[in-house]
Design a protein around this motif. Sequence first.
Motif, PDB file in Angstrom:
ATOM      1  N   GLU A 158       7.547  -4.261  -3.102  1.00 43.03           N
ATOM      2  CA  GLU A 158       6.827  -5.482  -3.501  1.00 43.03           C
ATOM      3  C   GLU A 158       7.506  -6.731  -2.953  1.00 43.03           C
ATOM      4  O   GLU A 158       6.849  -7.643  -2.464  1.00 43.03           O
ATOM      5  CB  GLU A 158       6.714  -5.581  -5.022  1.00 43.03           C
ATOM      6  CG  GLU A 158       5.827  -4.546  -5.650  1.00 43.03           C
ATOM      7  CD  GLU A 158       4.369  -4.666  -5.247  1.00 43.03           C
ATOM      8  OE1 GLU A 158       3.898  -5.784  -4.965  1.00 43.03           O
ATOM      9  OE2 GLU A 158       3.709  -3.613  -5.203  1.00 43.03           O
ATOM     10  N   GLN A 159       8.825  -6.769  -3.043  1.00 40.73           N
ATOM     11  CA  GLN A 159       9.560  -7.934  -2.554  1.00 40.73           C
ATOM     12  C   GLN A 159       9.381  -8.084  -1.042  1.00 40.73           C
ATOM     13  O   GLN A 159       9.264  -9.193  -0.531  1.00 40.73           O
ATOM     14  CB  GLN A 159      11.036  -7.815  -2.905  1.00 40.73           C
ATOM     15  CG  GLN A 159      11.823  -9.046  -2.565  1.00 40.73           C
ATOM     16  CD  GLN A 159      13.265  -8.966  -3.036  1.00 40.73           C
ATOM     17  OE1 GLN A 159      13.704  -7.976  -3.588  1.00 40.73           O
ATOM     18  NE2 GLN A 159      13.993 -10.037  -2.822  1.00 40.73           N
ATOM     19  N   LEU A 195       0.813  -1.215   0.000  1.00 38.99           N
ATOM     20  CA  LEU A 195       0.000   0.000   0.000  1.00 38.99           C
ATOM     21  C   LEU A 195       0.847   1.265   0.000  1.00 38.99           C
ATOM     22  O   LEU A 195       0.312   2.366   0.024  1.00 38.99           O
ATOM     23  CB  LEU A 195      -0.932   0.009   1.220  1.00 38.99           C
ATOM     24  CG  LEU A 195      -1.880  -1.189   1.330  1.00 38.99           C
ATOM     25  CD1 LEU A 195      -2.699  -1.100   2.607  1.00 38.99           C
ATOM     26  CD2 LEU A 195      -2.780  -1.277   0.113  1.00 38.99           C
ATOM     27  N   SER A 196       2.156   1.109  -0.050  1.00 39.76           N
ATOM     28  CA  SER A 196       3.042   2.262   0.040  1.00 39.76           C
ATOM     29  C   SER A 196       3.127   3.061  -1.256  1.00 39.76           C
ATOM     30  O   SER A 196       3.525   4.213  -1.241  1.00 39.76           O
ATOM     31  CB  SER A 196       4.452   1.811   0.438  1.00 39.76           C
ATOM     32  OG  SER A 196       5.092   1.153  -0.654  1.00 39.76           O
ATOM     33  N   GLY A 197       2.803   2.427  -2.372  1.00 39.74           N
ATOM     34  CA  GLY A 197       2.978   3.092  -3.654  1.00 39.74           C
ATOM     35  C   GLY A 197       4.400   2.990  -4.172  1.00 39.74           C
ATOM     36  O   GLY A 197       4.701   3.406  -5.288  1.00 39.74           O
TER      37      GLY A 197
END
Length: 70
Positions: A21-22, A14-16
């Motif tokens: 992602e990893q 949710l961080s953008g």
Amino acid sequence: PEMPVVAVRSFANLSGDTSQEQFTSGISEELRSQLSKISSIRLLSRSAVERYPGAESRKLASELGVNQIV
């Protein structure tokens, strides 16, 4: 008594920040790894859970016959 069945959904980034992602993937995998060591539960495979991307948790639980979703 019947053994509880648990499904672990992938955590969302949710961080953008795509570089995270990893990290979110790693959290999901580590959680699955640790839960798989508990002999008193049955853990659904990642591939079984990922067949329902974006599904509401209640629908996922019903479709897969799980007691708990993380």
